[in-house]
Every structure is written in C-alpha cells, then in structure tokens.
Motif scaffolding. Structure first.
Motif, short mmCIF file in Angstrom:
data_model
loop_
_atom_site.label_atom_id
_atom_site.label_comp_id
_atom_site.label_asym_id
_atom_site.label_seq_id
_atom_site.Cartn_x
_atom_site.Cartn_y
_atom_site.Cartn_z
N GLU A 281 -8.07 2.35 7.64
CA GLU A 281 -9.47 2.69 7.09
C GLU A 281 -10.01 1.48 6.16
O GLU A 281 -11.22 1.06 6.21
CB GLU A 281 -9.49 4.11 6.18
N ILE A 282 -9.20 0.91 5.34
CA ILE A 282 -9.70 -0.06 4.42
C ILE A 282 -9.44 -1.38 5.07
O ILE A 282 -10.50 -2.37 4.89
CB ILE A 282 -8.67 -0.05 3.09
N GLU B 23 -0.32 8.70 6.55
CA GLU B 23 -1.12 8.81 5.30
C GLU B 23 -1.45 7.15 5.15
O GLU B 23 -2.64 6.79 4.97
CB GLU B 23 -1.00 9.48 4.33
N ARG C 105 -3.31 5.41 8.17
CA ARG C 105 -4.53 5.83 8.01
C ARG C 105 -5.28 5.12 7.21
O ARG C 105 -6.26 4.67 7.45
CB ARG C 105 -4.52 7.42 8.05
N ARG C 106 -4.99 5.25 5.99
CA ARG C 106 -5.70 4.41 4.74
C ARG C 106 -5.70 2.86 5.15
O ARG C 106 -6.72 2.46 4.91
CB ARG C 106 -4.86 4.62 3.52
N SER D 35 1.47 10.16 -2.89
CA SER D 35 1.22 10.29 -1.26
C SER D 35 2.03 9.44 -0.34
O SER D 35 1.93 8.29 -0.70
CB SER D 35 -0.16 10.15 -0.90
N PHE E 267 -14.40 -0.36 0.07
CA PHE E 267 -13.88 0.98 0.23
C PHE E 267 -14.22 1.66 -1.14
O PHE E 267 -14.60 2.86 -0.66
CB PHE E 267 -12.35 0.96 0.46
N ASN F 27 -16.37 5.08 -1.34
CA ASN F 27 -15.50 6.19 -1.52
C ASN F 27 -15.22 6.20 -3.10
O ASN F 27 -14.21 6.10 -3.87
CB ASN F 27 -14.24 6.06 -0.98
N LEU G 122 0.74 4.00 -2.85
CA LEU G 122 0.32 5.52 -2.48
C LEU G 122 1.42 6.40 -2.65
O LEU G 122 1.07 7.44 -3.41
CB LEU G 122 0.11 5.66 -0.86
N LEU H 12 0.77 -1.25 0.21
CA LEU H 12 -0.03 0.09 0.02
C LEU H 12 0.98 1.16 0.05
O LEU H 12 0.69 2.27 -0.68
CB LEU H 12 -1.12 0.01 1.01
#
Length: 84
Positions: free
Chosen positions: A52-53, A45, A48-49, A40, A69, A73, A35, A31
């Motif tokens: 979140e996922i 970040e 956090r992603r 990113s 996800f 989104n 990103l 990941l």
C-alpha cells in the motif's frame, strides 16, 4: 510552521524511527518490526501495508512515499504518532 511543514516534520520523525539502520529507506523487516511494536504483527498485514505504501514497488518505503501515505491517511498516521 505551516501545516504542511508540520506534517512533513512529523512524517520525518516517524520515518527516522522506522528506518532502524539509517539507510534512508524502510525495508519490509523494518516495517514489520515497527508494526509489531505498534501491536500489529500479522505477516499478511505487514505485506499489505508495504504494498500500500511502496508505490514504486522497489521493496522499500521512501520518505516521500511515507509522506504521501500520511496525506492520504491522516487519521491512521495520527494513531501511529500517539503510540510512538
């Protein structure tokens, strides 16, 4: 192809792109690499992603988790698709 099938196919395409070693799951490092390639690269970040996922908290993102996800989104995932 129905819209949900098209979304699933797009999600699979993204998943396969991020799953570099082909083990059927996206790790934190995969990941992070994805990103970073999308512009990113902040470690915060990435974490956090991931949280979140990764709904089951096992430290990996499954195809189903990524698709969930994507459903939640769609605009963000459309942006990811443009960059791939």
């Amino acid at each position: 192809m129905a819209e949900s099938e098209a979304m699933r196919a797009e999600c699979e395409r993204i998943f396969n792109r991020f799953d570099c070693n082909g083990d059927g799951k996206i790790s934190l490092s995969e990941l992070e690499n994805a990103l970073h390639a999308l512009g990113s690269s902040s470690p915060e970040e990435v974490r956090r992603r991931m949280s979140e996922i990764d709904k089951d908290g096992n430290g990996f993102i499954s195809l189903d988790e990524l698709c969930e996800f994507q459903r939640a989104n769609p605009d963000l995932m459309k942006e990811v698709c443009k960059r791939l």
